[in-house]
Design an enzyme around this catalytic site. Structure first.
Site, mmCIF file in Angstrom:
data_model
loop_
_atom_site.group_PDB
_atom_site.id
_atom_site.type_symbol
_atom_site.label_atom_id
_atom_site.label_comp_id
_atom_site.label_asym_id
_atom_site.label_seq_id
_atom_site.Cartn_x
_atom_site.Cartn_y
_atom_site.Cartn_z
ATOM 1 N N LEU A 47 49.038 59.429 20.837
ATOM 2 C CA LEU A 47 47.902 60.111 21.461
ATOM 3 C C LEU A 47 47.293 61.119 20.494
ATOM 4 O O LEU A 47 46.073 61.167 20.324
ATOM 5 C CB LEU A 47 48.331 60.814 22.749
ATOM 6 N N HIS A 48 48.114 61.911 19.839
ATOM 7 C CA HIS A 48 47.619 62.912 18.891
ATOM 8 C C HIS A 48 46.806 62.252 17.777
ATOM 9 O O HIS A 48 45.711 62.713 17.447
ATOM 10 C CB HIS A 48 48.791 63.702 18.308
ATOM 11 N N ARG A 49 47.302 61.157 17.238
ATOM 12 C CA ARG A 49 46.572 60.455 16.170
ATOM 13 C C ARG A 49 45.217 59.965 16.654
ATOM 14 O O ARG A 49 44.215 60.061 15.945
ATOM 15 C CB ARG A 49 47.399 59.299 15.631
#
Length: 187
Positions: free
Chosen positions: A28-30
């Site tokens: 998700l962060h990427r």
């Protein structure tokens, strides 16, 4: 109106829940970095401080069009066998709002000494005198372990849930889906 999507981790005999949550949150962060999304927040409905756990559900929060675009992206590739994704739904009108923010812990005396040596030109002994081994901070709050894309290092992202507060009109999050100023709906 704001909406949410729940992504629940399925039990897996080969992988512990915290490992799967770390992999899911890293993906998700990427994606949030890639699409430069600042309207998507996160929460963890299973968040508990005793024992510290984030639970098995990652909840994405935001405007419906932004969540739709995010979920159309193939970012869950490789996680589909480990997750159950619920449909996008409106956030309940009576949901409480709570701040969920990152807490940075200065927990490693070795790292702090190396930093002192680099920044202040101290010798190893001088740094050891300034920062003995017992100066490491210990916290007992939930965290997710992430892998840094830039350095490849693994690190814990400690998360602190604050008490209920008033909702804000401004809706802005960083690439972890966290904010120091925007409380998230908590239900």
């Amino acid at each position: 109106m704001l909406h949410y999507v729940d992504i629940r981790l399925l039990p897996d005999p080969e992988f512990p829940e915290h490992l799967l949550m770390g992999a899911l949150f890293t993906k998700l962060h990427r994606l949030l970095v890639e699409v430069q999304a600042c309207t998507i927040g996160v929460s963890f409905p299973g968040y508990r401080e005793t024992p510290p756990t984030l639970g098995n559900t990652l909840r994405l929060l935001g405007p419906e069009p932004d969540l739709t675009r995010l979920m159309e992206n193939p970012w869950l590739k490789g996680m589909r066998d480990h997750t159950e994704v619920k449909p996008i739904a409106p956030i309940p009108a009576n949901a409480a709002h709570r701040p969920l923010r990152r807490i940075q812990v200065k927990s490693s005396p070795d790292r702090l000494r190396r930093r002192q040596m680099r920044r202040h030109g101290l010798t190893e002994q001088q740094a050891l005198d300034r920062i003995p081994n017992d100066k490491g901070a210990r916290v007992r709050i939930p965290f997710v372990t992430l892998s840094s894309t830039s350095t490849g290092q693994r690190f814990p992202l400690f998360l602190e849930l604050g008490p209920p507060i008033s909702a804000t009109e401004k809706w802005s999050f960083n690439t972890y889906g966290l904010s120091n100023s925007t409380p998230v709906p908590w239900f």
